[in-house]
Design a protein around this motif. Structure first.
Motif, PDB file in Angstrom:
ATOM      1  N   UNK A 151       0.237 -12.028   5.664  1.00 35.41           N
ATOM      2  CA  UNK A 151      -0.631 -11.379   6.632  1.00 35.41           C
ATOM      3  C   UNK A 151      -0.564  -9.860   6.563  1.00 35.41           C
ATOM      4  N   UNK A 152       0.566  -9.302   6.079  1.00 33.31           N
ATOM      5  CA  UNK A 152       0.757  -7.850   6.137  1.00 33.31           C
ATOM      6  C   UNK A 152       0.881  -7.169   4.784  1.00 33.31           C
ATOM      7  N   UNK A 153       1.378  -7.874   3.781  1.00 29.46           N
ATOM      8  CA  UNK A 153       1.690  -7.213   2.508  1.00 29.46           C
ATOM      9  C   UNK A 153       0.867  -7.720   1.331  1.00 29.46           C
ATOM     10  N   UNK A 154       0.882  -9.040   1.094  1.00 32.78           N
ATOM     11  CA  UNK A 154       0.214  -9.574  -0.092  1.00 32.78           C
ATOM     12  C   UNK A 154      -0.244 -10.999   0.164  1.00 32.78           C
ATOM     13  N   UNK A 155      -1.539 -11.257  -0.031  1.00 30.50           N
ATOM     14  CA  UNK A 155      -2.053 -12.610   0.129  1.00 30.50           C
ATOM     15  C   UNK A 155      -1.651 -13.514  -1.030  1.00 30.50           C
ATOM     16  N   UNK A 156      -1.228 -12.914  -2.144  1.00 27.85           N
ATOM     17  CA  UNK A 156      -0.890 -13.684  -3.339  1.00 27.85           C
ATOM     18  C   UNK A 156       0.578 -14.132  -3.354  1.00 27.85           C
TER      19      UNK A 156
END
Length: 297
Positions: A286-291
């Motif tokens: 949610x805050x850094x990386x969707x992957x």
């Protein structure tokens, strides 16, 4: 900073810096050399070349820009794309200068031509070393010295000097002999004292009336087998760059080894239980990386 400045900085640390969708700057170390005609000495250096076929984004340049500008990886990639577009526009009409790396231009066949800067040396081991030109060395023949025979030397030494020399030798031998006797006596005395001390130490007995009780501590080793993966890299240097970038953002990042494809995996963080890892994964997505994804070892 311009894109050229970031490339210039990285060439001091890495042997290859790829500009995505443009080309790669490559360095090769060459040893020190000398020009026997001009009597010039050249220090070791890195020889620069350019390969227009190296256009794949390996993440090195983007990660470095993101860490330097304190921005995201995606923003760094967008910055590189904009700079490359400007380069292509300028190359259509003129030559562009890439910091102290060199210059780029197009030939008649519209192919990129790279001219490295001869005054730049990206080998840090040669920092402070410069080209040195020295004058030629002229060889001068020395005059031959005729030695004096032993018989001639003997004739020139007066008799009273021989007697003084003999007396000095006698006094010196006597002095050395007396000093040798005194030194031997001192060494014998020290050896006897050391032997007496060793006997006292060996005969000493130490008794502890109230020994301390033994304490057994059961320490359970915490194993973190659940990792939230941020990326996998073919080059170890790129994995290290990603690791540094995550750590600078406050993550307890680490390298968790290689996968079946031989790629080095970098984790945002690692956890002891699957439940902890799942909660953290939701936050990171949610805050850094969707992957980001969860790896269980």
């Amino acid at each position: 900073m311009r894109l050229a400045d970031y490339i210039n900085d990285l060439l001091y640390r890495y042997d290859c810096v790829i500009v995505p969708n443009f080309g790669g700057f490559i360095t090769n170390k060459i040893a020190a050399s000398v020009n026997t005609t001009t009597h010039t000495f050249y220090p070791p250096k890195k020889r620069l070349t350019f390969n227009a076929y190296l256009q794949h984004n390996d993440g090195l340049l983007a990660n470095y820009i993101a860490a330097t500008k304190n921005s995201s990886f995606e923003e760094a990639v967008a910055f590189i794309t904009e700079e490359v577009a400007l380069w292509n526009e300028e190359l259509a009409t003129t030559t562009i200068q890439v910091a102290s790396v060199g210059s780029l231009s197009l030939n008649e066949s519209k192919k990129l031509i790279f001219e490295p800067n001869p005054s730049s040396n990206f080998l840090t081991d040669s920092y402070g070393l410069a080209e040195v030109t020295v004058p030629a060395v002229e060889r001068v023949e020395q005059e031959k010295v005729v030695p004096i025979s032993t018989e001639q030397e003997t004739k020139t030494i007066p008799l009273y000097l021989k007697r003084v020399a003999a007396a000095a030798v006698f006094v010196g031998v006597a002095y050395v002999g007396w000093n040798g006797i005194q030194n031997q006596q001192q060494q014998d005395a020290l050896a006897n004292q050391e032997e007496a001390v060793q006997k006292k130490i060996q005969s000493a007995t130490f008794v502890i009336d109230n020994p301390l009780p033994t304490i057994n501590l059961n320490v359970r080793k915490e194993t973190k087998n659940f990792h939230i993966i941020a990326g996998a890299f073919q080059e170890v240097s790129n994995a290290n760059s990603k690791l540094v970038a995550l750590q600078e953002k406050g993550f307890e990042a680490s390298i968790v080894g290689k996968n079946n494809l031989g790629l080095t995996q970098v984790a945002f963080a690692s956890y002891t239980t699957r439940e902890e890892a799942r909660k953290a994964l939701e936050t990171i997505k949610a805050t850094a990386s969707k992957d980001a994804w969860l790896l269980a070892k």
